[in-house]
Scaffold this motif. Sequence first.
Motif: not given
Length: 116
Positions: A36-54
Amino acid sequence: MFPKIHFHKTMTSFLLFGTIYLVLIVLFAVIYTAIDMSGAGTIKEHYLEETNLSLPALLLRSLYFSLITIFAVGFGDITPFGLSRLFASIQAFIGFLMPIAIVIHLFPNEERREGN
């Protein structure tokens, strides 16, 4: 009849496999976080607005995803994308094989008897 199982061996086996599960869950969580940090992929949580997670929040989400993936629960609230899909597939396969390994380890010399 029923196979003989020694309590000490059984408890040792469960502790061993529990430790293996825990290590795999943490290892894959770190892999998902790195991807996720490298930008090669992610795991997306569908019920949460993601804004630059710590980093701690990202790691917690990865731990949760890793846990539900290895035990083949798959609630559907988080979906892997990119390179994370490959590692989720590998982890699910390992999670599928682990119970088989536990049974083989606990009953190594058992033979199946044909019905009369």
